[in-house]
Design an enzyme around this catalytic site. Sequence first.
Site, short mmCIF file in Angstrom:
data_model
loop_
_atom_site.label_atom_id
_atom_site.label_comp_id
_atom_site.label_asym_id
_atom_site.label_seq_id
_atom_site.Cartn_x
_atom_site.Cartn_y
_atom_site.Cartn_z
N THR A 57 -1.46 -9.22 -4.43
CA THR A 57 -2.78 -9.65 -3.98
C THR A 57 -3.61 -8.51 -3.40
O THR A 57 -4.84 -8.65 -3.29
CB THR A 57 -2.64 -10.78 -2.93
OG1 THR A 57 -1.61 -10.42 -1.99
CG2 THR A 57 -2.22 -12.08 -3.60
N GLU A 58 -2.98 -7.42 -3.01
CA GLU A 58 -3.71 -6.23 -2.55
C GLU A 58 -2.90 -4.99 -2.88
O GLU A 58 -1.69 -4.95 -2.64
CB GLU A 58 -3.97 -6.28 -1.04
CG GLU A 58 -4.97 -7.33 -0.58
CD GLU A 58 -5.24 -7.24 0.92
OE1 GLU A 58 -5.00 -6.15 1.50
OE2 GLU A 58 -5.69 -8.23 1.49
N ASN A 59 -3.59 -3.97 -3.41
CA ASN A 59 -2.97 -2.67 -3.64
C ASN A 59 -4.08 -1.66 -3.83
O ASN A 59 -4.93 -1.82 -4.70
CB ASN A 59 -2.06 -2.71 -4.89
CG ASN A 59 -1.35 -1.38 -5.14
OD1 ASN A 59 -1.48 -0.79 -6.20
ND2 ASN A 59 -0.60 -0.91 -4.17
N TYR A 76 0.80 -1.22 0.00
CA TYR A 76 0.00 0.00 0.00
C TYR A 76 0.83 1.27 0.00
O TYR A 76 0.50 2.24 -0.68
CB TYR A 76 -0.93 0.02 1.22
CG TYR A 76 -2.02 -1.01 1.17
CD1 TYR A 76 -3.25 -0.73 0.56
CD2 TYR A 76 -1.84 -2.28 1.71
CE1 TYR A 76 -4.25 -1.67 0.51
CE2 TYR A 76 -2.84 -3.23 1.66
CZ TYR A 76 -4.04 -2.92 1.05
OH TYR A 76 -5.03 -3.87 0.98
#
Length: 307
Positions: free
Chosen positions: A128-130, A63
């Site tokens: 997998t998340e951003n 992030y």
Amino acid sequence: MEFFLGWFSHPIFKNGDYNEVMKRRIQERSLAQGLSKSRLPEFTESEKRRIKGTYDYFGLNHYTTVLAYNINFPKDVMSYDSDRAVGTVTDRTWLSSGSDWLKIAPFGFRKLLRWIKEEYNNPPIYVTENGVSERGAFEFNDTWRMYYYRTYINEALKAVVLDGVDLRGYTAWSLMDNLEWAMGYEEKFGLYYVNFSDPALPRRPKASAKYYTQIINCNGFPDPAMGPHPCLEQEPEVTPTEPTPGAAGSVRFFGLDLTSQGAEVALYVLLAISAVGALGLALFAYTYRKSSKRSHKQSHMELSSKR
């Protein structure tokens, strides 16, 4: 990096054991604190063999980025931060978000991907998340989120094209607003707004949803110098037609506009007529067959009497 990402990655992607930076620093501080051995647990040789290489790909949630600096804690302090002896800050010029910990610093994304490549022999990576958060009243035109995805995905693209990183997948976080752990519903990461005060939880796409769809359709960022790209052509919006007065819930049945209840009755009537027709046809066939047999029998008796 070794105390954060390397803490978990080094045993799996390298030699089955904690990295040397962690082992050395924690041992030194443990002995200085009067302990007989390091506070960091040790793997057995059997455990090392079992852990090493147990991966299919490198899954990465990313992030933001921080700036690190050395800091010396008193030797009697036992904590994660004192063991790594590092403090972190952010640049005041970096854009903020809806989360205190999340500053927009896209350059760090490429550096991190390159570090993973060089440290762990270029494993296949899936992000997998951003994503980026917001807080407060709903704003449809979330320009900061569009900026975030444009700059971060561009840095990932540089990591692939220029640095040779084996990046195979990317997932934006998140599709829609949801419960963000301790922050509840205050911080929102979604491409779609969710009205949590309505029991039906209606969703509404933010401007970033359309922008992210465009990135997917174009598989990246078309070069403006090449002129308009087909993937940027907007599909015509379908305007919903107004229902005719009194025709709400109507159903077309054999060319007639009926209510759903009327259509159901008509269907039962049609089935009943069909059943009566089929029964009548069967009765007619039976009568005709019986009559034919009687006529044939009489003809046979007349022929016998003549003989």
